[in-house]
Motif scaffolding. Structure first.
Motif, PDB file in Angstrom:
ATOM      1  N   ALA A   2      24.456   4.895  21.564  1.00 59.31           N
ATOM      2  CA  ALA A   2      25.208   6.663  20.812  1.00 59.31           C
ATOM      3  C   ALA A   2      25.958   6.679  19.705  1.00 59.31           C
ATOM      4  CB  ALA A   2      25.495   7.570  21.664  1.00 59.31           C
ATOM      5  N   GLN A   5      23.656   5.845  16.649  1.00 57.42           N
ATOM      6  CA  GLN A   5      23.276   7.263  15.973  1.00 57.42           C
ATOM      7  C   GLN A   5      23.871   8.642  15.353  1.00 57.42           C
ATOM      8  OE1 GLN A   5      19.110   7.438  16.580  1.00 57.42           O
ATOM      9  NE2 GLN A   5      19.653   8.785  14.996  1.00 57.42           N
ATOM     10  N   LEU A   6      25.117   8.538  15.122  1.00 61.80           N
ATOM     11  CA  LEU A   6      25.911   9.397  15.120  1.00 61.80           C
ATOM     12  C   LEU A   6      26.697   9.145  13.786  1.00 61.80           C
ATOM     13  CD1 LEU A   6      28.315  10.517  18.602  1.00 61.80           C
ATOM     14  CD2 LEU A   6      26.523  12.208  17.426  1.00 61.80           C
ATOM     15  N   SER A  68      15.392   7.854  14.737  1.00 62.09           N
ATOM     16  CA  SER A  68      16.071   7.399  16.254  1.00 62.09           C
ATOM     17  C   SER A  68      16.121   5.793  16.108  1.00 62.09           C
ATOM     18  CB  SER A  68      15.632   8.346  16.709  1.00 62.09           C
ATOM     19  OG  SER A  68      16.062   7.983  18.216  1.00 62.09           O
ATOM     20  N   ILE A  70      17.490   5.386  19.414  1.00 62.89           N
ATOM     21  CA  ILE A  70      17.369   5.343  21.261  1.00 62.89           C
ATOM     22  C   ILE A  70      15.896   5.749  21.500  1.00 62.89           C
ATOM     23  CG2 ILE A  70      18.558   6.631  22.735  1.00 62.89           C
ATOM     24  CD1 ILE A  70      20.950   7.412  21.105  1.00 62.89           C
TER      25      ILE A  70
END
Length: 88
Positions: A2, A5-6, A68, A70
């Protein structure tokens, strides 16, 4: 994952903003704003640039797609705009 990704989304936002500013600046001086916007953004983000010179203001928009990392999540689209005064 995460956090990565951020970070990628933040990078995409930064790149889209830089591309929009470059495109607006060059287009406001009768240059190739679309080319300048494309050159200012990392190619792997698949930038889509739109720069329109107006009589008083030039506005440019850059959209990028952040992939993405994830599984089961969709790619993220980011759009940024910039406006510059048109040089006479």
């Amino acid at each position: 994952m995460a956090a990565i990704q951020l970070g990628l989304i933040g990078y995409g936002i930064n790149q889209a903003g830089s591309g929009a500013r470059a495109a607006a600046r060059v287009a406001s001086q009768d240059g190739d704003g679309n080319g300048a916007g494309q050159a200012a953004v990392s190619g792997w983000l698949n930038p889509v640039v739109s720069a329109a010179e107006g009589s008083d203001l030039t506005t440019a928009s850059v959209s990028v797609t952040v992939p993405s990392v994830i599984p089961l999540f969709d790619d993220v689209s980011v759009t940024r705009e910039a406006t510059m005064p048109t040089d006479d």
